[in-house]
Scaffold this motif. Structure first.
Motif, short mmCIF file in Angstrom:
data_model
loop_
_atom_site.label_atom_id
_atom_site.label_comp_id
_atom_site.label_asym_id
_atom_site.label_seq_id
_atom_site.Cartn_x
_atom_site.Cartn_y
_atom_site.Cartn_z
N ARG A 142 0.67 -1.43 -0.12
CA ARG A 142 0.17 0.03 -0.51
C ARG A 142 0.83 1.22 0.07
NH1 ARG A 142 -5.24 0.46 4.05
NH2 ARG A 142 -5.07 -1.45 3.08
N GLU A 143 2.29 0.96 0.85
CA GLU A 143 3.11 2.34 0.99
C GLU A 143 3.80 2.60 -0.27
OE1 GLU A 143 3.07 4.70 5.13
OE2 GLU A 143 1.38 3.78 3.02
N LYS A 144 3.83 1.45 -0.68
CA LYS A 144 4.80 1.75 -2.12
C LYS A 144 3.33 2.14 -3.44
CE LYS A 144 7.85 -2.57 -2.07
NZ LYS A 144 8.14 -3.53 -2.63
N ALA A 145 2.22 1.64 -3.25
CA ALA A 145 1.34 2.55 -4.25
C ALA A 145 1.20 3.43 -4.27
CB ALA A 145 -0.12 1.20 -3.98
N ALA A 146 1.69 4.12 -2.51
CA ALA A 146 1.11 5.86 -2.68
C ALA A 146 2.65 6.54 -3.31
CB ALA A 146 1.25 5.69 -0.95
N ILE A 147 3.61 6.11 -2.89
CA ILE A 147 5.18 6.13 -3.79
C ILE A 147 4.60 6.73 -5.54
CG2 ILE A 147 7.24 6.31 -3.69
CD1 ILE A 147 7.67 4.91 -1.27
N TRP A 148 4.15 4.95 -6.18
CA TRP A 148 3.90 5.34 -7.81
C TRP A 148 2.41 6.57 -8.11
CZ3 TRP A 148 2.38 -0.37 -6.97
CH2 TRP A 148 3.38 -1.01 -6.98
N TRP A 149 1.56 6.43 -6.92
CA TRP A 149 1.01 7.55 -7.39
C TRP A 149 1.42 8.98 -6.81
CZ3 TRP A 149 -2.99 9.46 -9.57
CH2 TRP A 149 -3.27 11.03 -9.55
N LEU A 150 2.52 9.18 -5.74
CA LEU A 150 2.66 10.60 -5.68
C LEU A 150 3.62 10.85 -6.89
CD1 LEU A 150 2.35 10.25 -2.08
CD2 LEU A 150 1.85 12.23 -3.43
N VAL A 151 4.95 10.12 -7.49
CA VAL A 151 5.94 10.60 -7.76
C VAL A 151 4.92 10.99 -9.64
CG1 VAL A 151 7.72 9.61 -9.32
CG2 VAL A 151 7.60 9.42 -6.88
N LEU A 152 4.19 9.90 -10.15
CA LEU A 152 3.85 10.05 -11.19
C LEU A 152 2.45 12.14 -11.17
CD1 LEU A 152 2.70 9.28 -13.73
CD2 LEU A 152 0.83 8.29 -12.87
N SER A 153 1.83 11.23 -9.91
CA SER A 153 1.22 13.27 -9.97
C SER A 153 2.14 14.46 -9.93
CB SER A 153 1.01 12.93 -9.03
OG SER A 153 -0.57 13.86 -8.14
#
Length: 252
Positions: free
Chosen positions: A72-83
């Motif tokens: 879940r934390e990895k997915a948050a990082i993926w989204w934050l970097v893309l965003s």
């Protein structure tokens, strides 16, 4: 004197204003408009490819540097970097180049002209859109990267800062929808073409993504902070009760 003022105003006024176009409203004037050189499938494919490269690179780095981080934390990082990348570079491009969007033929310029079929305000330096995109690009964009770093390092400021960023993104999106809908229903001005691709895919869905994912992160952070305060209050209550018992025992 009057002739000098007239000449000055004429020199400052936009030239080559185009009204023969397919953007809504059809009568809107767009400076120096030139049709895109790339086809729509090519533009969308290149944009998707860039987003894919950012995601792939982020996933690879996170898996290598923080392999034990919860999914879940990895997915948050993926989204934050893309965003953050979309905010800072794509929306930042618009903020810095809004006066030359009509004739722009670089990739981002053509992408914005394609998106403008769903919102022509991006071709007319609309004050609200310009201000909103500038704040988004140069405030929420960099902060997305900061929050991503805080997620990876379990920094104590992660959740407070994540709440600020998510609220800012959601608030900007609500105003974006609201101003467009206000003009549509109350002044009769429509900025989006009615076709499914332009209204539902570009205008609604591509923006609504910033309601869904920030909303999920916002709820997660609020719950984390609420649990932390609940645990703190329990500890303080136990400490207070312990002191009271000790004081009572000493008096006895």
């Amino acid at each position: 004197m009057a002739s000098i003022v007239h000449q000055l105003n004429s020199s400052l006024a936009p030239t080559n204003m185009i009204t023969n176009h397919s953007y809504y409203p059809l009568e809107v004037e767009i400076a120096h408009l030139i049709a895109n050189e790339y086809s729509v499938p090519m533009l969308l494919s290149m944009f998707a490819g860039l987003c894919g490269l950012i995601l792939f690179g982020t996933v690879s780095i996170v898996d290598r540097v923080h392999p034990r981080l919860p999914a879940r934390e990895k997915a948050a990082i993926w989204w934050l970097v893309l965003s953050g990348a979309i905010h800072l570079f794509f929306e930042g491009y618009f903020s810095l180049n809004h006066t030359r969007m009509g004739p722009a033929q670089d990739l981002f310029g053509q992408l914005w002209k394609e998106y403008a079929f769903s919102d022509s305000r991006y071709l007319t330096s609309d004050p609200f859109v310009l201000c909103m995109e500038t704040v988004t690009a140069f405030t929420w964009g960099p902060l997305c990267f900061v929050v991503a770093l805080f997620v990876a390092t379990s920094h104590p400021l992660r959740h407070p800062l994540q709440i600020i960023v998510c609220v800012g993104q959601i608030y900007g999106l609500i105003l974006y929808y609201a101003t467009s809908m206000f003009d549509h229903f109350y002044t009769g001005v429509t900025y989006s073409r009615p076709e499914f691709l332009y209204f539902w895919v570009y205008y609604f869905f591509m923006n609504f993504i910033w309601m869904v994912f920030p909303g999920m992160l916002l709820v997660s952070s609020v719950r984390k902070i609420a649990k932390a305060f609940q645990a703190l209050e329990k500890l303080e209550s136990k400490a207070t009760n312990g002191k009271a018992k000790n004081g009572h025992a000493k008096r006895s």
